[in-house]
Design a protein around this motif. Structure first.
Motif, PDB file in Angstrom:
ATOM      1  N   UNK A 176      95.958 -80.876  34.030  1.00 34.50           N
ATOM      2  CA  UNK A 176      96.688 -82.122  33.781  1.00 34.50           C
ATOM      3  C   UNK A 176      96.215 -82.784  32.489  1.00 34.50           C
TER       4      UNK A 176
ATOM      5  N   UNK B 298      99.843 -89.327  43.022  1.00 35.45           N
ATOM      6  CA  UNK B 298      98.496 -89.629  43.520  1.00 35.45           C
ATOM      7  C   UNK B 298      97.873 -90.802  42.793  1.00 35.45           C
ATOM      8  N   UNK B 299      98.047 -90.862  41.480  1.00 35.55           N
ATOM      9  CA  UNK B 299      97.388 -91.912  40.715  1.00 35.55           C
ATOM     10  C   UNK B 299      98.162 -92.133  39.420  1.00 35.55           C
TER      11      UNK B 299
ATOM     12  N   UNK C  29      88.966 -84.279  45.526  1.00 36.97           N
ATOM     13  CA  UNK C  29      88.523 -85.412  46.325  1.00 36.97           C
ATOM     14  C   UNK C  29      87.242 -85.152  47.087  1.00 36.97           C
TER      15      UNK C  29
ATOM     16  N   UNK D 203      93.589 -77.690  38.616  1.00 32.68           N
ATOM     17  CA  UNK D 203      94.839 -78.429  38.397  1.00 32.68           C
ATOM     18  C   UNK D 203      94.569 -79.763  37.703  1.00 32.68           C
TER      19      UNK D 203
ATOM     20  N   UNK E 202      88.657 -91.496  38.928  1.00 30.28           N
ATOM     21  CA  UNK E 202      90.108 -91.438  39.117  1.00 30.28           C
ATOM     22  C   UNK E 202      90.683 -90.042  38.930  1.00 30.28           C
ATOM     23  N   UNK E 203      90.082 -89.056  39.585  1.00 30.42           N
ATOM     24  CA  UNK E 203      90.681 -87.724  39.600  1.00 30.42           C
ATOM     25  C   UNK E 203      91.908 -87.765  40.495  1.00 30.42           C
ATOM     26  N   UNK E 204      92.729 -86.729  40.427  1.00 27.97           N
ATOM     27  CA  UNK E 204      93.841 -86.604  41.364  1.00 27.97           C
ATOM     28  C   UNK E 204      93.269 -85.977  42.624  1.00 27.97           C
ATOM     29  N   UNK E 205      93.059 -86.755  43.678  1.00 24.49           N
ATOM     30  CA  UNK E 205      92.159 -86.322  44.755  1.00 24.49           C
ATOM     31  C   UNK E 205      92.619 -85.089  45.519  1.00 24.49           C
ATOM     32  N   UNK E 206      93.928 -84.883  45.667  1.00 23.33           N
ATOM     33  CA  UNK E 206      94.369 -83.774  46.505  1.00 23.33           C
ATOM     34  C   UNK E 206      94.627 -82.498  45.713  1.00 23.33           C
ATOM     35  N   UNK E 207      94.388 -82.553  44.405  1.00 17.49           N
ATOM     36  CA  UNK E 207      94.614 -81.356  43.615  1.00 17.49           C
ATOM     37  C   UNK E 207      93.283 -80.657  43.361  1.00 17.49           C
TER      38      UNK E 207
ATOM     39  N   UNK F 141     103.226 -84.441  40.974  1.00 19.70           N
ATOM     40  CA  UNK F 141     102.265 -84.668  42.070  1.00 19.70           C
ATOM     41  C   UNK F 141     101.160 -85.604  41.618  1.00 19.70           C
TER      42      UNK F 141
ATOM     43  N   UNK G  15      96.075 -92.897  36.172  1.00 18.58           N
ATOM     44  CA  UNK G  15      95.427 -91.697  35.661  1.00 18.58           C
ATOM     45  C   UNK G  15      96.429 -90.803  34.965  1.00 18.58           C
TER      46      UNK G  15
ATOM     47  N   UNK H  85      93.084 -89.040  52.073  1.00 15.14           N
ATOM     48  CA  UNK H  85      91.844 -88.288  51.946  1.00 15.14           C
ATOM     49  C   UNK H  85      90.714 -89.264  51.659  1.00 15.14           C
TER      50      UNK H  85
END
Lengths: 263, 290
Positions: A105, B173-174, A138, A101, A92-97, B169, B177, B287
Motif C-alpha cells: 500500500x 480500515x483506516x 494487527x 499488503x 496506524x497500519x491496516x490491521x486486517x491486512x 480495503x 492512513x 480486531x
C-alpha cells in the motif's frame, strides 16, 4: 525544502491548536519537533500532509511551502507524490491486512517494478518484517508494527520523511534500533527527516536542529546541541537540574516547578 | 426427494440474485460505511437501461453484457457524484437518508420514463430446458447461477490481488492512513458505487431475463438486505453466500410450509442469526490486540 511561516490551525473553527508557528527543514537534515502532549506537534504534521479535514481541522493563516508547492492547495495524494511521506502517530497500519499488503500500500503510487525493488530494500532494512511478511499486521508486536509503519512509508520513496513519535510505547532496545535506522536513512539515503518526539534527549541526540512547542506555539528553536545545552530544557525536558544531577520534583519550589515557557 | 431438490435449485437461483445484490450492498458499505438503500433501484435502473439497449439496438446477448456493464458503471459514478459526493463529511445517517430518498426518486423516475407496465426481456439466453438429474432448470436460471459464481470470483480476485482493490480495503480500515499512502479517497468512493452498480445491474438483467422487466423489481433489493446482514455487511463474499442461504430457505419454506412465508423467512433467519453472531456469519470481528 519545507518552509512553514506563521501557521495558525484551528479545529472546528473554534479551538486553536497551533498559533504562529514557523519551521524550516533544510535538505538532508534531521529536524526534531519536541513538546508535551497537546502541544500541537501532530496537528502540524497533519497540516503538512493535508489530512486535517477529516477531523474538521483547518489552516487559517500562514503558508506551508514544500519547494515551490503550496501544500494548502494540493491534495494529500499529490503531496505523497511530491515526496513528503508521513508515518502517523500510533503506527496506524491496516490491521486486517498482511505485512506485505501493508507495505505494498505504501507503494500505491509506484509502478509494479518499483514496488518489487522497494520491497526488497525494506526487507533488507528490517529483516524481521520479511520473516513476518504474511502475518496479520494487527497482531504484530509494537516494535514490529513501528518497523512496518516506517517500511510502508519508505515504499513511497520519500524525500522528506515525517515521523510522529516513533518511540511511543516501545522497549528501549527497539527504540535504539529504530533510531539507528532513522539516522542511517538520513546519512546514507540523504533523506530529510522531520521527527516529532516526546522523548527529548533521544531526539536531540540525532537531530541537527530542534524546535520546542508548547500550547501550540514554538517557544524555543536552535541547533540541537544548543537546545540540549539550554538550562530550562535540561530541567524540564531532559530531567537534569542545574548541577547536572537528578532532581527530586517534590523538593523543587512550587513556583519553579510550574515554570513554563509562556505563563 | 425430487420436490426437495427442485426447491433447492430454484432457491439457489433466486438466492444467486439476492447474493449478487448483497455483494453490491457489502462493497459500498465496506468501503464507505454507507448502507445504500437504493441498491435495488439502481439495479432496476440498470436493468431497464439494458432492456432499452437490447430492444432498440437489437444487440445479441454476448454484446449486451459488456454494454450493460459500461452503462451501469456510468450510472453508478453519476449517482455517486450527484447525490453522495456533496454529502461527504456529513454523518453517515444523513447519507443513508439520502439513499432512501434516492430510492423513491429512482422508482418514480423509472415509471415516468418507461411507464408502469411490465415487458418481457426478449434478449434471453437460448437453450431452453436443461435437465440435471431430477432437477429441471431454464437456461435463464442457469445463467443466474453462473453469473453468481462469476461475480463472486471476480470480486474475490479484485479485493485480494489488484492494487486498487487492496487500496479499497485499506481505505475501509483506516481512511487517514490511506490518504497518507497517496490514495485518492474520493475516487475510491466513486469506484465503489460504480462496481456496486455493475454487480447489482447484472443481477437485475438476470432477474429481468428470468421474469420480466417490471417496476416492482426494486423489491429484490429489499429481499437481498437480510442476505447482506446475514453474511456480514463488511464481507462481500459472505454476503453472497448469505444470499444463497436466504434464497434456499425462502424456497423451502414456501414449498413446505406456506405461500406467504417466502418474503418473511429471510428476515426471521437474520433475527435468529444476529442474536447469536451480531457481526453476521462471515463478518469481521473488531480486531483487538491487547
Amino acid at each position: 525544502m519545507l518552509r512553514l511561516t506563521n501557521v495558525q490551525i484551528m479545529y472546528d473553527r473554534s479551538i486553536e491548536a497551533v498559533r504562529d508557528v514557523s519551521l524550516n527543514v533544510e535538505p538532508g537534515s534531521i529536524v526534531a519537533l519536541l513538546g508535551s502532549n497537546g502541544a500541537g506537534k501532530s496537528t502540524l504534521l497533519k497540516a503538512i500532509s493535508n489530512v486535517l479535514y477529516p477531523e474538521e481541522g483547518e489552516v487559517i493563516n500562514g503558508t506551508l511551502a514544500f519547494e515551490d508547492a503550496d501544500l494548502k492547495r494540493i491534495a494529500a495524494d499529490e503531496i505523497v507524490r511530491r515526496g513528503i511521506v508521513h508515518v502517523p502517530e500510533g503506527r496506524r497500519l491496516f490491521p486486517l491486512m498482511s505485512v506485505e499488503e501493508n507495505l505494498s500500500m505504501g507503494a500505491f503510487l509506484k509502478t509494479q517494478a518499483q514496488m518489487k525493488a522497494d520491497l526488497e530494500r525494506v526487507y533488507t532494512l528490517f529483516p524481521r518484517l520479511k520473516e513476518r511478511r504474511n502475518a496479520v499486521a494487527g497482531y504484530l508486536s509494537g516494535g514490529e508494527q513501528q518497523m512496518a509503519a516506517i517500511g510502508r512509508a519508505l515504499m513511497a520513496e520519500p524525500r522528506l520523511l515525517m515521523l510522529d513519535e516513533p518511540s511511543l510505547g516501545l522497549a528501549p532496545q527497539i527504540i535504539d534500533q529504530i533510531f539507528e535506522t532513522i539516522v542511517a536513512l538520513n546519512k546514507e539515503g540523504r533523506m530529510s527527516i522531520l521527527l516529532v518526539e516526546q522523548n527529548a534527549s533521544l531526539a536531540l541526540d540525532v537531530a541537527d536542529y530542534g524546535y520546542i512547542m508548547e500550547n501550540g506555539r514554538v517557544v524555543l528553536d536552535g541547533p540541537a546541541r544548543d537546545i540540549a545545552g539550554n538550562d530550562d530544557v535540561k530541567e524540564f525536558y531532559l530531567g537534569f537540574g542545574e548541577s547536572g544531577s537528578r532532581k527530586n520534583y517534590r523538593e523543587v519550589k512550587h513556583y519553579k516547578r510550574r515554570k513554563r515557557w509562556l505563563s | 426427494m425430487d420436490l426437495f431438490l427442485n426447491l433447492v435449485a430454484s432457491g439457489l437461483v433466486i438466492g444467486s440474485i439476492y447474493g449478487i445484490i448483497a455483494i453490491a450492498f457489502a462493497i459500498i458499505f465496506k468501503t464507505t460505511g454507507v448502507l445504500n438503500f437504493a441498491q435495488g433501484e439502481v439495479m432496476m435502473l440498470v436493468a431497464y437501461t439494458s432492456w432499452s439497449l437490447a430492444t432498440s439496438l437489437a444487440l445479441p446477448f454476448w454484446l449486451l453484457v459488456p454494454v450493460t456493464i459500461l452503462a451501469a458503471a456510468l450510472i453508478g459514478v453519476v449517482i455517486e457524484f450527484v447525490f453522495i459526493r456533496p454529502m461527504s463529511g456529513q454523518p453517515v445517517f444523513s447519507i443513508v437518508m439520502v439513499t432512501i430518498g434516492l430510492a423513491i426518486t429512482l422508482r418514480s423516475l423509472i415509471i415516468m420514463i418507461w411507464g408502469p407496465d411490465a415487458a418481457p426481456f426478449d434478449a434471453s439466453v437460448e437453450g431452453g430446458l436443461i435437465e440435471i438429474g431430477p432437477v429441471v432448470l431454464f437456461s435463464e436460471q442457469l445463467f443466474a447461477l453462473l453469473l453468481f459464481c462469476a461475480v463472486s470470483a471476480a470480486v474475490y480476485l479484485f479485493f485480494r490481488f489488484t492494487r486498487i482493490g487492496i487500496a479499497m480495503r485499506a481505505t475501509a480500515m483506516d481512511e487517514t492512513s490511506a490518504l497518507l499512502m497517496g490514495v485518492d479517497v474520493r475516487r475510491i468512493s466513486s469506484l465503489a458505487w460504480a462496481i456496486a452498480a455493475v454487480v447489482s445491474g447484472l443481477a437485475g438483467v438476470a432477474f429481468a431475463v428470468m421474469f420480466a422487466r417490471a417496476p416492482d423489481m426494486w423489491f429484490q433489493g429489499l429481499q437481498s438486505f437480510p442476505a447482506a446482514i446475514l453474511g456480514g455487511l463488511d464481507s462481500p463474499l459472505g454476503s453472497g453466500a448469505g444470499g444463497l442461504i436466504i434464497g434456499v430457505i425462502a424456497a423451502l419454506s414456501e414449498g413446505y410450509i406456506g405461500h406467504g412465508l417466502k418474503e418473511i423467512s429471510g428476515f426471521i433467519v437474520i433475527i435468529i442469526v444476529l442474536m447469536i453472531r451480531p457481526y453476521g456469519l462471515f463478518g469481521e470481528k473488531e480486531l483487538e490486540r491487547v
